[in-house]
Scaffold this motif. Structure first.
Motif, mmCIF file in Angstrom:
data_model
loop_
_atom_site.group_PDB
_atom_site.id
_atom_site.type_symbol
_atom_site.label_atom_id
_atom_site.label_comp_id
_atom_site.label_asym_id
_atom_site.label_seq_id
_atom_site.Cartn_x
_atom_site.Cartn_y
_atom_site.Cartn_z
ATOM 1 N N GLY A 34 0.826 -1.197 0.014
ATOM 2 C CA GLY A 34 0.177 -0.020 -0.094
ATOM 3 C C GLY A 34 0.984 1.075 0.007
ATOM 4 O O GLY A 34 1.980 0.998 0.030
ATOM 5 N N SER A 48 -4.123 3.900 -0.263
ATOM 6 C CA SER A 48 -4.525 2.820 -0.838
ATOM 7 C C SER A 48 -3.776 1.519 -0.969
ATOM 8 O O SER A 48 -2.368 1.617 -0.538
ATOM 9 C CB SER A 48 -4.714 3.262 -2.468
ATOM 10 O OG SER A 48 -5.236 2.321 -3.260
ATOM 11 N N CYS A 49 -4.412 0.510 -1.174
ATOM 12 C CA CYS A 49 -3.472 -0.908 -1.085
ATOM 13 C C CYS A 49 -4.084 -1.673 -2.312
ATOM 14 O O CYS A 49 -5.252 -1.627 -2.670
ATOM 15 C CB CYS A 49 -3.868 -1.385 0.343
ATOM 16 S SG CYS A 49 -3.062 -2.945 0.502
ATOM 17 N N LEU A 50 -3.148 -2.521 -2.872
ATOM 18 C CA LEU A 50 -3.439 -3.495 -3.887
ATOM 19 C C LEU A 50 -2.905 -5.011 -3.425
ATOM 20 O O LEU A 50 -1.618 -4.940 -2.979
ATOM 21 C CB LEU A 50 -2.676 -2.792 -5.032
ATOM 22 C CG LEU A 50 -2.873 -3.851 -6.243
ATOM 23 C CD1 LEU A 50 -4.468 -3.824 -6.690
ATOM 24 C CD2 LEU A 50 -1.993 -3.246 -7.417
ATOM 25 N N THR A 56 -8.002 -3.577 -5.407
ATOM 26 C CA THR A 56 -7.904 -2.278 -4.803
ATOM 27 C C THR A 56 -8.717 -1.748 -3.793
ATOM 28 O O THR A 56 -9.714 -1.835 -4.093
ATOM 29 C CB THR A 56 -7.629 -1.153 -6.017
ATOM 30 O OG1 THR A 56 -6.507 -1.574 -7.025
ATOM 31 C CG2 THR A 56 -7.288 -0.008 -5.479
ATOM 32 N N TYR A 58 -9.351 1.600 -1.282
ATOM 33 C CA TYR A 58 -8.894 3.048 -0.871
ATOM 34 C C TYR A 58 -9.315 3.316 0.563
ATOM 35 O O TYR A 58 -10.362 2.985 0.981
ATOM 36 C CB TYR A 58 -9.430 4.091 -1.687
ATOM 37 C CG TYR A 58 -9.163 3.777 -3.330
ATOM 38 C CD1 TYR A 58 -9.755 3.235 -4.243
ATOM 39 C CD2 TYR A 58 -8.028 4.671 -3.589
ATOM 40 C CE1 TYR A 58 -9.117 3.000 -5.401
ATOM 41 C CE2 TYR A 58 -7.496 4.586 -4.901
ATOM 42 C CZ TYR A 58 -8.056 3.896 -5.647
ATOM 43 O OH TYR A 58 -7.454 3.668 -7.098
ATOM 44 N N THR A 68 -4.652 6.749 -8.093
ATOM 45 C CA THR A 68 -4.787 5.250 -8.622
ATOM 46 C C THR A 68 -3.472 4.718 -8.391
ATOM 47 O O THR A 68 -2.164 4.974 -8.637
ATOM 48 C CB THR A 68 -4.998 5.297 -10.122
ATOM 49 O OG1 THR A 68 -6.055 6.098 -10.520
ATOM 50 C CG2 THR A 68 -5.247 3.832 -10.620
ATOM 51 N N ILE A 69 -3.558 3.366 -7.513
ATOM 52 C CA ILE A 69 -2.536 2.241 -7.157
ATOM 53 C C ILE A 69 -2.416 1.409 -8.533
ATOM 54 O O ILE A 69 -3.494 0.983 -8.991
ATOM 55 C CB ILE A 69 -2.700 1.838 -6.185
ATOM 56 C CG1 ILE A 69 -1.364 0.979 -5.695
ATOM 57 C CG2 ILE A 69 -3.903 0.798 -5.674
ATOM 58 C CD1 ILE A 69 -1.407 0.522 -4.117
ATOM 59 N N SER A 70 -1.237 0.952 -8.705
ATOM 60 C CA SER A 70 -1.216 0.087 -10.029
ATOM 61 C C SER A 70 0.188 -0.917 -9.440
ATOM 62 O O SER A 70 1.121 -0.319 -8.650
ATOM 63 C CB SER A 70 -1.335 0.573 -11.264
ATOM 64 O OG SER A 70 -0.020 1.344 -11.341
ATOM 65 N N CYS A 105 -5.152 -6.674 2.243
ATOM 66 C CA CYS A 105 -4.771 -5.390 2.516
ATOM 67 C C CYS A 105 -5.363 -5.248 3.948
ATOM 68 O O CYS A 105 -6.243 -5.459 4.266
ATOM 69 C CB CYS A 105 -5.492 -4.182 1.642
ATOM 70 S SG CYS A 105 -4.802 -4.310 -0.001
#
Length: 124
Positions: A34, A48-50, A56, A58, A68-70, A105
Motif C-alpha cells: 500500500g 490505497s492498497c493493492l 484495490t 482506498y 490510482t494504485i497499480s 490489505c
C-alpha cells in the motif's frame, strides 16, 4: 524486505505526479502493498492498497478518484498515480506493507513496514 519509494517532487495545484515503489524480498503478486503518507504535524494517513486477493482498496474518500494504485508484476514495482493535486497533498509518501506479510490489505493503521519515503510538495 525492502521498499523504496521515488518520484516525488514539486507540483502545482491541479498537476500530477507518479510515484514508484521498488519492492524486494517478496513478490507484489503474492502480498499486499500500500501507500501511506505523513504530512507535517499530522498523523500518518492510509491512501490505497493493492492485493491479488481483493484488488484495490482506498482508505480515504479525499483521494479516491484522484489517486490510482497499480503494479507491474514483472518489475515487482508498485505505483501511485496522483492527479488533481492539492496543496494539502503535501507530505512524505511511503509504500508500505504489514509485517508479517499478508495476502489481504490490512487496515490503514496496520502497515508496519515503511520503506524510504519520497517528498511531494504541492504549491498553490
Amino acid at each position: 524486505v525492502q521498499l523504496q519509494a521515488s518520484g516525488g517532487g514539486l507540483a502545482h495545484a491541479g498537476g500530477s505526479l507518479r510515484l514508484s515503489c521498488a519492492v524486494s524480498g517478496f513478490s507484489v503478486d503474492d502480498y499486499a502493498v500500500g501507500w501511506i503518507r505523513l504530512a507535517p504535524g499530522e498523523a500518518y494517513e492510509g491512501i490505497s492498497c493493492l492485493s491479488s486477493s481483493e484488488g484495490t482498496i482506498y482508505y480515504s474518500d479525499s483521494m479516491k478518484g484522484r489517486f490510482t494504485i497499480s503494479r507491474d508484476k514483472d518489475k515487482n514495482m508498485v505505483y501511485l498515480q496522483m492527479n488533481s493535486l492539492k496543496p494539502e497533498d503535501t507530505a512524505v509518501y511511503y509504500c508500505a506493507t504489514p509485517r508479517p506479510l499478508r495476502t489481504l490489505c490490512p487496515p490503514a493503521n496496520e502497515f508496519d513496514y515503511w520503506g524510504q519515503g519520497t517528498l511531494v510538495t504541492v504549491s498553490s
